[in-house]
Design a protein around this motif. Sequence first.
Motif, mmCIF file in Angstrom:
data_model
loop_
_atom_site.group_PDB
_atom_site.id
_atom_site.type_symbol
_atom_site.label_atom_id
_atom_site.label_comp_id
_atom_site.label_asym_id
_atom_site.label_seq_id
_atom_site.Cartn_x
_atom_site.Cartn_y
_atom_site.Cartn_z
ATOM 1 N N ILE A 51 -22.090 68.829 27.944
ATOM 2 C CA ILE A 51 -23.024 69.585 28.756
ATOM 3 C C ILE A 51 -23.726 68.797 29.955
ATOM 4 C CG2 ILE A 51 -25.386 70.901 28.541
ATOM 5 C CD1 ILE A 51 -24.969 71.288 25.657
ATOM 6 N N GLY A 52 -23.222 69.259 31.065
ATOM 7 C CA GLY A 52 -23.763 68.217 32.133
ATOM 8 C C GLY A 52 -24.900 68.668 32.840
ATOM 9 N N PHE A 53 -25.465 67.602 33.729
ATOM 10 C CA PHE A 53 -26.351 67.754 34.597
ATOM 11 C C PHE A 53 -27.953 67.857 33.857
ATOM 12 C CE2 PHE A 53 -23.080 69.835 37.247
ATOM 13 C CZ PHE A 53 -23.319 69.043 38.236
ATOM 14 N N VAL A 54 -27.872 67.701 32.768
ATOM 15 C CA VAL A 54 -29.296 67.704 31.972
ATOM 16 C C VAL A 54 -30.044 66.332 32.384
ATOM 17 C CG1 VAL A 54 -30.535 67.790 30.029
ATOM 18 C CG2 VAL A 54 -28.618 69.291 30.109
ATOM 19 N N GLY A 55 -29.089 65.408 32.316
ATOM 20 C CA GLY A 55 -29.578 63.842 32.809
ATOM 21 C C GLY A 55 -30.104 63.616 34.082
ATOM 22 N N ILE A 56 -29.650 64.760 34.789
ATOM 23 C CA ILE A 56 -30.047 64.400 36.307
ATOM 24 C C ILE A 56 -31.214 65.349 36.513
ATOM 25 C CG2 ILE A 56 -29.178 64.930 38.754
ATOM 26 C CD1 ILE A 56 -26.521 63.956 38.069
ATOM 27 N N ILE A 57 -31.106 66.650 36.241
ATOM 28 C CA ILE A 57 -32.314 67.742 36.425
ATOM 29 C C ILE A 57 -33.348 67.248 36.039
ATOM 30 C CG2 ILE A 57 -32.911 70.069 36.149
ATOM 31 C CD1 ILE A 57 -29.922 70.709 36.276
ATOM 32 N N VAL A 58 -33.615 66.864 34.848
ATOM 33 C CA VAL A 58 -34.749 66.685 34.206
ATOM 34 C C VAL A 58 -35.382 65.448 34.455
ATOM 35 C CG1 VAL A 58 -36.097 66.354 31.869
ATOM 36 C CG2 VAL A 58 -34.283 68.224 32.088
ATOM 37 N N PRO A 59 -34.887 64.018 34.502
ATOM 38 C CA PRO A 59 -35.666 63.065 34.777
ATOM 39 C C PRO A 59 -36.030 63.042 36.227
ATOM 40 C CG PRO A 59 -33.581 62.490 33.634
ATOM 41 C CD PRO A 59 -33.623 63.911 33.817
ATOM 42 N N HIS A 60 -35.279 63.535 37.188
ATOM 43 C CA HIS A 60 -35.555 63.592 38.617
ATOM 44 C C HIS A 60 -36.646 64.505 38.963
ATOM 45 C CE1 HIS A 60 -34.502 61.987 42.548
ATOM 46 N NE2 HIS A 60 -34.694 63.173 43.016
ATOM 47 N N THR A 61 -36.770 65.668 38.269
ATOM 48 C CA THR A 61 -37.955 66.686 38.455
ATOM 49 C C THR A 61 -39.175 65.811 37.939
ATOM 50 O OG1 THR A 61 -36.501 68.626 38.226
ATOM 51 C CG2 THR A 61 -38.690 68.998 37.838
ATOM 52 N N VAL A 62 -39.049 65.290 36.804
ATOM 53 C CA VAL A 62 -40.249 64.612 36.195
ATOM 54 C C VAL A 62 -40.693 63.524 37.013
ATOM 55 C CG1 VAL A 62 -41.218 63.105 34.452
ATOM 56 C CG2 VAL A 62 -39.907 64.993 33.783
ATOM 57 N N ARG A 63 -39.800 62.876 37.769
ATOM 58 C CA ARG A 63 -40.076 61.529 38.538
ATOM 59 C C ARG A 63 -40.844 62.307 39.888
ATOM 60 N NH1 ARG A 63 -35.491 59.781 39.041
ATOM 61 N NH2 ARG A 63 -35.852 58.215 37.652
ATOM 62 N N LEU A 64 -40.363 63.463 40.531
ATOM 63 C CA LEU A 64 -40.906 64.107 41.495
ATOM 64 C C LEU A 64 -42.501 64.458 41.203
ATOM 65 C CD1 LEU A 64 -37.791 65.732 43.000
ATOM 66 C CD2 LEU A 64 -38.775 63.870 43.860
ATOM 67 N N LEU A 65 -42.651 65.280 39.983
ATOM 68 C CA LEU A 65 -43.886 65.790 39.857
ATOM 69 C C LEU A 65 -45.057 64.800 39.005
ATOM 70 C CD1 LEU A 65 -42.591 68.849 38.313
ATOM 71 C CD2 LEU A 65 -43.463 68.616 40.839
#
Length: 344
Positions: free
Chosen positions: A268-282
Amino acid sequence: MRKRWLAAGVLAVLVALVAGVSLGPVGLPPGSVAAELLNLLPGVRLDSGLTEREIAIVTELRLPRVVLGLLVGGLLALAGGCYQGVFRNPLADPYLLGVAAGAGLAVTAVITLGGVGAGGALTGMPVTIPLAAFVGSLGAVALTYLLGAAGGRDRSPATLILAGVAVSAFLSAGQTYLLQRHSDSIQMVYSWLLGRLGTAGWGDVRLILPYFVLTAVVVLLHRRELDVLSVGDDEAASLGLHPQRSRYLLIAAASLGTAAAVSASGLIGFVGIIVPHTVRLLAGSSYRVILPLSMLFGGAFLALTDVVARTAAAPAEIPIGVVTALLGGPFFVLVLRTARRVFP
């Protein structure tokens, strides 16, 4: 601010839990589902209004799948945030070190060479497939480490990334060869490679839970070291930190968690990019905040994504890896646009 974000993360998990159990081919009232979930707590007895059949659907069919999604999503997002800190790269992903390729090759070998047996299915699959995925994942990581260290003392993060790319290419070629030689198994292999959260009960949850706890404890206890590593190895060493030892400990813990997630759910790809980066931005750039919030929001994200996967084309079910890829593609473009600003 951190307390508000922590409360938001816990709320997201609870919402995903209730929504995941309520929605499906048999619609159930969210209030009744919440009451029935509370009945699972010791000493709590509420009248949920559900029939015995509906209670069985909640506790034996949907709840194990949702809990598995929470655990897998939490592991992938936590590992992704850890890799991004270790490699100082916002594009780092849990499959960076060849984990996906190693698991894919091992599972392909088990299926095509007869380890599953005739008529094997991915829901309630034999133990050979998760075991093969786990061993293949860790074997690929070990091979990446060995290749990255072959150049001598220069074991920089960039060297490991390049080693991971090389190992992934080599293992993917082996997988392609096996599929070419055993074309009758292609459908079963690809149904696993596209990711799944189908479960025949609580067995997969019990399988992954110890690795979830171990990975979470190790990574979260060392999350402050990622903030120190972000200033560079020389500065980190001057502050009393051993950069290489900390880096390899975190990589090993994140890889163990990723291997466990892959063994239970496929790729299952992209979870490790989408979630941490969103948390970092917010929520901010400190890994003391990013890692625990990534674990919470990652679990909620995957559980809700699974709801979309099994309801968007009902009664058919879309592979969850397809849904995360559709979400991850546009987000990848966003990461590329913001990477220079977030990681100077």
